[in-house]
Design a protein around this motif. Structure first.
Motif, short mmCIF file in Angstrom:
data_model
loop_
_atom_site.label_atom_id
_atom_site.label_comp_id
_atom_site.label_asym_id
_atom_site.label_seq_id
_atom_site.Cartn_x
_atom_site.Cartn_y
_atom_site.Cartn_z
N THR A 2 3.62 -1.12 6.53
CA THR A 2 4.17 0.17 6.19
C THR A 2 3.12 1.24 6.46
O THR A 2 1.95 1.05 6.17
CB THR A 2 4.58 0.19 4.70
OG1 THR A 2 5.47 -0.89 4.48
CG2 THR A 2 5.25 1.48 4.33
N GLY A 4 0.47 3.93 6.30
CA GLY A 4 -0.40 4.35 5.21
C GLY A 4 -0.67 3.28 4.18
O GLY A 4 -1.30 3.55 3.16
N LYS A 5 -0.19 2.09 4.42
CA LYS A 5 -0.41 0.96 3.51
C LYS A 5 -0.84 -0.25 4.31
O LYS A 5 -0.38 -0.44 5.42
CB LYS A 5 0.88 0.60 2.76
CG LYS A 5 1.33 1.58 1.72
CD LYS A 5 2.59 1.04 1.04
CE LYS A 5 3.01 1.87 -0.11
NZ LYS A 5 2.21 1.68 -1.32
N ARG A 30 -6.86 3.84 -2.82
CA ARG A 30 -6.03 3.40 -3.95
C ARG A 30 -5.70 1.92 -3.70
O ARG A 30 -4.92 1.61 -2.80
CB ARG A 30 -4.79 4.27 -4.06
CG ARG A 30 -5.10 5.70 -4.50
CD ARG A 30 -3.86 6.57 -4.66
NE ARG A 30 -2.99 6.58 -3.49
CZ ARG A 30 -3.15 7.34 -2.40
NH1 ARG A 30 -4.19 8.14 -2.30
NH2 ARG A 30 -2.28 7.28 -1.41
N ARG A 32 -4.79 -2.07 -5.05
CA ARG A 32 -4.30 -3.09 -5.99
C ARG A 32 -4.96 -4.38 -5.54
O ARG A 32 -4.80 -4.81 -4.40
CB ARG A 32 -2.79 -3.24 -5.95
CG ARG A 32 -2.30 -4.27 -6.96
CD ARG A 32 -0.82 -4.51 -6.92
NE ARG A 32 -0.06 -3.30 -7.21
CZ ARG A 32 1.20 -3.30 -7.58
NH1 ARG A 32 1.86 -4.45 -7.71
NH2 ARG A 32 1.83 -2.17 -7.81
N THR A 88 6.41 -0.05 -3.38
CA THR A 88 7.10 1.06 -4.05
C THR A 88 6.14 2.06 -4.68
O THR A 88 6.58 3.02 -5.30
CB THR A 88 8.06 0.53 -5.14
OG1 THR A 88 7.28 -0.01 -6.22
CG2 THR A 88 9.02 -0.52 -4.59
N THR A 89 4.84 1.85 -4.52
CA THR A 89 3.83 2.68 -5.17
C THR A 89 3.12 3.58 -4.15
O THR A 89 3.36 3.47 -2.94
CB THR A 89 2.77 1.82 -5.88
OG1 THR A 89 1.96 1.18 -4.87
CG2 THR A 89 3.41 0.78 -6.79
N ASP A 90 2.21 4.42 -4.65
CA ASP A 90 1.40 5.24 -3.76
C ASP A 90 0.06 4.55 -3.43
O ASP A 90 -0.81 5.15 -2.81
CB ASP A 90 1.16 6.62 -4.35
CG ASP A 90 0.23 6.62 -5.56
OD1 ASP A 90 0.00 5.52 -6.14
OD2 ASP A 90 -0.25 7.69 -5.95
N GLU A 91 -0.08 3.32 -3.84
CA GLU A 91 -1.29 2.57 -3.52
C GLU A 91 -1.38 2.37 -2.01
O GLU A 91 -0.36 2.23 -1.33
CB GLU A 91 -1.29 1.22 -4.23
CG GLU A 91 -1.36 1.36 -5.74
CD GLU A 91 -0.94 0.10 -6.48
OE1 GLU A 91 -1.62 -0.23 -7.46
OE2 GLU A 91 0.05 -0.54 -6.09
N GLN A 92 -2.61 2.37 -1.49
CA GLN A 92 -2.83 2.24 -0.06
C GLN A 92 -3.13 0.82 0.39
O GLN A 92 -2.76 0.42 1.50
CB GLN A 92 -4.01 3.12 0.36
CG GLN A 92 -3.80 4.59 0.14
CD GLN A 92 -5.10 5.34 0.36
OE1 GLN A 92 -6.00 5.28 -0.47
NE2 GLN A 92 -5.20 6.02 1.49
#
Length: 175
Positions: A2, A4-5, A30, A32, A88-92
């Motif tokens: 995705t 930016g991820k 960011r 996880r 589903t998060t803004d984590e990168q």
């Protein structure tokens, strides 16, 4: 992947600095940071495992994980649920610690190939050490997308590792 991820399966034998590199990465992105051994450690605590990281404990955790894999693929299913939530998060950056090559391949398939793989290597001494369990001793038995030699000072490692993550995030072809 995705935009930016990134999802990175990180591997390396005990003591090569995986956790330190992940902590450094979290200073810049960011992140996880999960491990398929986490739910296994939760189960092990029910059997009075005290959190030790000695060879005996490493073998216990590796064996318990193998039993859970054989029974219902619990570690991969748990990690896939974490991955789906991450999307589903803004984590990168989702970093997933997985040791066993067959489990790495299984998780990469579970993400539809979105997950990339990264082996962290220590210095020469770390490459020769044997731990007596398949999880630690078999880390080199996989063809990884990326390799990082963690054999520099902490300051240099931070610069080099975060640059690698930035380039992967930006979709640079590092091959």
């Amino acid at each position: 992947m995705t935009s930016g991820k990134i999802t990175l399966v990180i591997n390396g034998a005990g003591g090569v600095g995986k956790d330190t590199l992940c902590d450094l990465c979290a200073k810049h992105f960011r992140v996880r940071n999960i491990s398929t051994i986490t739910p296994i450690k939760d189960l092990a605590r029910l059997a009075d495992w005290d959190g030790s990281k000695d060879d005996r404990s490493r073998k216990f955790l590796a064996d318990l994980k193998a039993l859970c894999v054989a029974y219902n693929d619990f570690p991969t299913n748990w990690a896939k649920a974490q991955y789906e939530d991450f999307l589903t998060t803004d984590e990168q950056v989702l970093i997933v610690h997985i040791r066993e090559p067959e489990e790495i391949a299984k998780f990469v398939r579970a993400t539809g190939g979105a997950a990339k793989t990264l082996l962290i290597r220590g210095g020469e001494r770390a490459r020769k050490q044997m731990y007596g369990n398949a999880a630690d001793d078999g880390v080199e038995n996989y063809y990884y997308d990326y390799y990082f030699d963690n054999d520099k000072s902490l300051e240099e490692a931070e610069v080099n590792f975060t640059e690698l993550i930035r380039r992967i995030l930006e979709g640079d072809d590092l091959a």
